[in-house]
Structure formats: C-alpha cells, structure tokens
Design a protein around this motif. Structure first.
Motif, PDB file in Angstrom:
ATOM      1  N   TYR A  19      95.381  56.157 -18.132  1.00 33.40           N
ATOM      2  CA  TYR A  19      96.302  57.028 -17.404  1.00 33.40           C
ATOM      3  C   TYR A  19      97.744  56.588 -17.652  1.00 33.40           C
ATOM      4  O   TYR A  19      98.009  55.413 -17.904  1.00 33.40           O
ATOM      5  N   ASP A  26      97.024  62.881 -20.794  1.00 32.40           N
ATOM      6  CA  ASP A  26      96.586  61.824 -19.891  1.00 32.40           C
ATOM      7  C   ASP A  26      95.064  61.729 -19.967  1.00 32.40           C
ATOM      8  O   ASP A  26      94.397  62.628 -20.488  1.00 32.40           O
ATOM      9  N   TYR A 101     102.042  67.588 -16.561  1.00 30.26           N
ATOM     10  CA  TYR A 101     102.089  66.303 -15.875  1.00 30.26           C
ATOM     11  C   TYR A 101     100.936  66.077 -14.911  1.00 30.26           C
ATOM     12  O   TYR A 101     101.050  65.288 -13.987  1.00 30.26           O
ATOM     13  N   GLY A 102      99.845  66.737 -15.094  1.00 30.51           N
ATOM     14  CA  GLY A 102      98.677  66.537 -14.237  1.00 30.51           C
ATOM     15  C   GLY A 102      97.840  67.794 -14.128  1.00 30.51           C
ATOM     16  O   GLY A 102      97.565  68.458 -15.120  1.00 30.51           O
ATOM     17  N   PRO A 115      99.018  64.222 -10.130  1.00 32.57           N
ATOM     18  CA  PRO A 115      98.763  63.447 -11.346  1.00 32.57           C
ATOM     19  C   PRO A 115      97.263  63.236 -11.561  1.00 32.57           C
ATOM     20  O   PRO A 115      96.501  63.119 -10.603  1.00 32.57           O
ATOM     21  N   MET A 116      96.845  63.143 -12.810  1.00 30.76           N
ATOM     22  CA  MET A 116      95.420  63.031 -13.158  1.00 30.76           C
ATOM     23  C   MET A 116      94.727  61.836 -12.513  1.00 30.76           C
ATOM     24  O   MET A 116      93.559  61.913 -12.168  1.00 30.76           O
TER      25      MET A 116
END
Length: 128
Positions: A19, A26, A101-102, A115-116
């Motif tokens: 991550y 990601d 971004y996720g 976020p992931m």
C-alpha cells in the motif's frame, strides 16, 4: 548479478504488492499488463485507462475474485476518521468504484472516498 526475468505475460491482471507506494495505483487495485520491456512493465489501470511503466518486481498477480465490482460488500479493517467522524473497524459499506487515490463507497446515505488500505472485501461473512 543475474537479472530476474519478468514472470508476467501481456494481458495478466496485477496489483501492487504494498500500500501507499505508488501515486497511480495501490494494493487491491487492478491493472492489466500491456507491454513488457526487460525489468519494466507497462500497466493500464482498469478503472480509468491510464497507463504507466514500473518495475515488475513491485507487482503480483491479482485474481478475478479479488477485483471489486460495484455493489460488492466491503468492510473497514481499521478505524477510519473522516470529517469529525470515526467509522469503526468492521463497518460494512457498499463498494461503488475505484478512483485514483482509493475507492468510493456508499456510506451513511452518501459516497465517500477511502484509501485502499482501509477496505477489504467480504467473502462468506469474513473480511479477506
């Protein structure tokens, strides 16, 4: 020193091994291998079509069952703080889509960006 040979082939679906290492992708976000040149692979992000080159050793194969689809139930694997609110670990939400971004998830009547590293898919009642 012997150079490692890329283990991927064109068309493979891969994800980052970790991550927060790349600006573009990601861990948990699917990319397709579109070209291979030595130690570098060209990847195409499946959520927006952007392409980029990176070292193949930073990626691993991603299996179809690991790819999120709109409507999948996902859960938080740790507390997440957003706009003066804490979303507790274990909270189930509905995946909407990947974004740069996720991911975007449906939570509490609206869409939020997460976020992931905070999200995992539910499978047979367990976070995986």
């Amino acid at each position: 020193m012997k150079e490692l040979v890329c283990t991927f082939k064109i068309g493979d679906i891969v994800q980052a091994k970790t991550y927060n290492h790349f600006a573009v992708t990601d861990r948990g976000k699917p990319c397709r291998v579109v070209d291979i040149k030595g130690a570098k692979i060209e990847l195409k992000c499946l959520w927006n079509g952007n392409t980029f080159w990176e070292s193949w050793v930073a990626f691993e194969k991603m299996y179809p069952e690991d790819i999120l689809h709109s409507g999948d139930i996902v859960g938080f694997v740790q507390d997440y703080y957003i706009e003066f609110t804490t979303i507790p670990k274990g909270t189930k939400v509905v995946f909407q889509k990947y974004y740069t971004y996720g991911v975007m998830v449906f939570y509490n009547g609206g869409i939020i960006k997460v976020p992931m590293e905070y999200i995992r898919k539910y499978h047979k009642g367990m976070l995986i």
